[in-house]
Write a protein that holds these residues in place. Structure first.
Motif, PDB file in Angstrom:
ATOM      1  N   UNK A   1     -17.224  36.381  89.089  1.00  0.00           N
ATOM      2  CA  UNK A   1     -18.476  36.919  88.644  1.00  0.00           C
ATOM      3  C   UNK A   1     -18.548  38.316  88.372  1.00  0.00           C
ATOM      4  N   UNK A   2     -17.628  39.057  88.612  1.00  0.00           N
ATOM      5  CA  UNK A   2     -17.537  40.542  88.297  1.00  0.00           C
ATOM      6  C   UNK A   2     -17.188  40.648  86.940  1.00  0.00           C
ATOM      7  N   UNK A   3     -17.909  41.749  86.319  1.00  0.00           N
ATOM      8  CA  UNK A   3     -17.507  42.172  84.879  1.00  0.00           C
ATOM      9  C   UNK A   3     -16.648  43.458  85.106  1.00  0.00           C
ATOM     10  N   UNK A   4     -16.240  43.855  86.119  1.00  0.00           N
ATOM     11  CA  UNK A   4     -15.712  45.327  86.181  1.00  0.00           C
ATOM     12  C   UNK A   4     -14.150  44.895  86.725  1.00  0.00           C
ATOM     13  N   UNK A   5     -13.175  45.214  85.580  1.00  0.00           N
ATOM     14  CA  UNK A   5     -11.962  44.962  85.785  1.00  0.00           C
ATOM     15  C   UNK A   5     -10.931  46.110  86.144  1.00  0.00           C
TER      16      UNK A   5
ATOM     17  N   UNK B   1      -9.289  50.089  90.434  1.00  0.00           N
ATOM     18  CA  UNK B   1     -10.005  51.030  91.530  1.00  0.00           C
ATOM     19  C   UNK B   1     -11.126  50.382  92.038  1.00  0.00           C
ATOM     20  N   UNK B   2     -11.587  49.047  91.330  1.00  0.00           N
ATOM     21  CA  UNK B   2     -12.769  48.355  92.270  1.00  0.00           C
ATOM     22  C   UNK B   2     -12.214  46.920  92.024  1.00  0.00           C
ATOM     23  N   UNK B   3     -11.321  46.633  92.398  1.00  0.00           N
ATOM     24  CA  UNK B   3     -10.841  45.149  92.761  1.00  0.00           C
ATOM     25  C   UNK B   3     -10.097  44.614  91.631  1.00  0.00           C
ATOM     26  N   UNK B   4     -10.113  45.146  90.496  1.00  0.00           N
ATOM     27  CA  UNK B   4      -9.181  44.469  89.480  1.00  0.00           C
ATOM     28  C   UNK B   4      -7.885  44.151  89.687  1.00  0.00           C
ATOM     29  N   UNK B   5      -7.237  43.262  88.765  1.00  0.00           N
ATOM     30  CA  UNK B   5      -5.748  43.206  88.817  1.00  0.00           C
ATOM     31  C   UNK B   5      -5.418  43.393  87.337  1.00  0.00           C
ATOM     32  N   UNK B   6      -4.114  42.921  87.195  1.00  0.00           N
ATOM     33  CA  UNK B   6      -3.557  42.524  85.667  1.00  0.00           C
ATOM     34  C   UNK B   6      -2.675  41.332  85.396  1.00  0.00           C
ATOM     35  N   UNK B   7      -2.518  41.151  84.260  1.00  0.00           N
ATOM     36  CA  UNK B   7      -1.956  39.970  83.681  1.00  0.00           C
ATOM     37  C   UNK B   7      -0.787  40.448  82.674  1.00  0.00           C
ATOM     38  N   UNK B   8       0.157  39.491  82.556  1.00  0.00           N
ATOM     39  CA  UNK B   8       1.175  39.763  81.455  1.00  0.00           C
ATOM     40  C   UNK B   8       0.356  39.026  80.065  1.00  0.00           C
ATOM     41  N   UNK B   9       0.611  39.909  79.119  1.00  0.00           N
ATOM     42  CA  UNK B   9       0.063  39.729  77.811  1.00  0.00           C
ATOM     43  C   UNK B   9       1.173  38.917  77.006  1.00  0.00           C
TER      44      UNK B   9
END
Length: 521
Positions: free
Chosen positions: A502-506, A509-517
């Motif tokens: 449900x989070x909109x913050x990517x 520093x606030x729990x986001x991660x990354x994906x390959x594009x």
């Protein structure tokens, strides 16, 4: 404001709106979710196992549950790959990132420990035709921003034309009077730009933010690609995925192209604040990839308005500095006198045209959130074109009517500090408490000019491998635009994902991660 109200309502998407339609949920995905349930020994709640949402644009699945064509290969791979293997790859990626040292630090944390940025093995895929449209819009936007920055520090024609109030420039905390009248090579101020894009509504792209000072994240884009090629080489063999590994070559070519006039074999260095900076891994990584020296302020000195690097063979003149130090700390003679990170006399050498700084001093005036609403007008003013990628509708709270509307609808909107970054200093209305809104409201009333407000966008979701299995998570995309003699970029960029349900913050520093594009043709 009627249009803004409609956008705010239609874009609203929070954790309460992510839903599952079992009638159209693809059979392969359902079977895969059941396999994951057996693997982890618990039932995955429908909201977590849903691969698409009726209210948010889903990158992989159409509203009827069918797989979008550019995701077809990944869908087949998921259906034919045991969940145990996917879970194993996820753990392997974490171990490899830790071994390589791909970490970041969060300022203000008591522990001072570095973190791994979580990496998701399910890529964000963009069809090549869609990318070409984005690329054209990004080039257009960055060209206009560079023209605006030149205008800001010269004749300010856009102010004279009444397109932007002058106080938005000279009253901006990022405005640097020291830059007035300086002619930088090629008129380029933002050599490296990171433009944050989001997708909402029926799949329309919007620019959420421009990053023109010291944009970060490109090292994660490059390492994510290496990781995916190592983990799933079969997917790269089966389809045409545009490469990104040549980014360091493009970056170095661009930096050399903006060397001071008359320099034919420029010496380029990377200037870092040091190992305690949150993005130090990226500084060291890019310097190594480009084959240039990574230096700190103490490694450089200025003599007769020429910058030199200390080497074991004696002083060596430096022509181009890719700096990852904020303006305030660059030169204690020009800015903060207590700075130990910068180079005394650097700005004097810069003003004389003896060294190029990338990005230029003072670029922050163009990526401030209070200036962001004016970028579409900049494109029309400088280029005579309509914007190819829209801004998010934005309320400027120094306007009385906008302020009144926003204060009445705080529970629906996102309110941001104009000087905020990293996802901090925001109020996300739909997920806030009454107490949080009341406290934030008082801050806005005390200094409305320091805030803007936007609709709560229904950021698109992308299937993401989380602890409970595969679930939709909100994403954004940061392409990196390089401006020198030409404006170039590698296909795609850094996809950031909000891993919390449900989070909109990517932000990492606030729990986001990354994906390959992946840009696929």
């Amino acid at each position: 404001m009627a249009t803004g109200v409609g956008v705010a309502r239609s874009f609203l998407c929070s954790k309460y709106l992510i839903c599952l339609n079992l009638q159209t949920f693809p059979a392969r995905a359902r079977a895969w979710a059941h396999q994951m349930q057996n693997l982890i020994g618990e039932t995955i709640p429908p909201a977590r196992s849903a691969m698409f949402s009726d209210t948010c644009f889903n990158e992989m699945y159409a509203p009827d549950g069918s797989v979008r064509p550019h995701y077809a290969r990944l869908s087949l791979w998921l259906a034919s790959t045991a969940p145990e293997r996917v879970a194993h790859m996820r753990k392997a990626a974490q171990m490899l990132f830790h071994r390589v040292g791909i970490t970041f630090a969060v300022y203000g944390e008591d522990s001072g420990a570095e973190r791994l940025i979580p990496f998701d093995i399910l890529p964000h895929i963009i069809p090549v035709a869609e990318w070409r449209d984005l690329q054209a819009g990004l080039r257009q936007r960055v060209r206009a921003l560079n023209m605006f920055l030149h205008d800001v520090y010269h004749d300010r024609e856009i102010v004279k034309a009444g397109r932007i109030p002058e106080d938005k420039i000279v009253g901006n905390a990022q405005y640097r009077s020291e830059m007035h009248g300086i002619d930088v090579p090629g008129g380029i101020y933002a050599h490296i730009a990171g433009v944050d894009l989001v997708r909402a509504g029926q799949g329309e792209y919007y620019v959420l933010e421009d990053n023109l000072r010291t944009p970060s994240g490109v090292s994660y884009m490059l390492e994510n690609r290496k990781m995916m090629m190592r983990l799933v080489p079969e997917l790269f063999a089966e389809q045409s995925i545009a490469p990104v590994e040549h980014y360091p070559d493009l970056l170095l070519d661009m930096l050399r192209s903006v060397a001071p006039h008359g320099v034919h074999n420029p010496v380029v260095v990377m200037l870092t604040p040091g190992q305690f900076n949150s993005a130090y891994f990226e500084h060291a990584f890019l310097a190594q990839q480009m084959g240039i020296e990574l230096v700190e302020g103490a490694d450089l000195f200025v003599k007769d308005d020429v910058v030199y690097m200390r080497t074991t063979s004696g002083p060596q003149a430096v022509d181009v500095i890719y700096r990852r130090i904020d303006d305030d700390f660059l030169d204690p003679f020009a800015f903060r006198p207590d700075s130990m990170l910068g180079v005394p006399g650097l700005v004097s050498a810069y003003r004389k045209g003896h060294v190029t700084l990338a990005n230029a001093v003072g670029t922050g005036v163009a990526d401030d959130k209070s200036v962001y609403p004016y970028v579409p007008d900049m494109i029309r003013f400088y280029l005579g074109e309509d914007p190819l990628i829209s801004n998010v509708p934005t309320w400027r709270l120094e306007n009385r009517d906008d302020l009144a509307y926003v204060l009445e609808h705080l529970h629906e909107l996102v309110v941001k500090e104009t000087q905020g970054s990293g996802g901090y200093g925001m109020l996300i209305g739909p997920t806030s408490t009454v107490r949080e809104r009341e406290a934030y409201k008082q801050r806005v009333v005390d200094a409305p000019h320091k805030f803007i407000a936007q609709p709560t966008l229904s950021l698109s979701t992308c299937p993401t491998f989380v602890e409970q299995g595969v679930a939709p998570r909100h994403i954004d995309l940061r392409p990196f635009v390089l401006s020198g003699k030409d404006v170039v970029m590698v296909p795609g960029g850094l996809t950031r994902v909000a891993l919390k349900e449900g989070s909109l913050v990517v932000n990492s520093s606030q729990g986001g991660g990354t994906k390959d594009t992946w840009v696929v043709g």
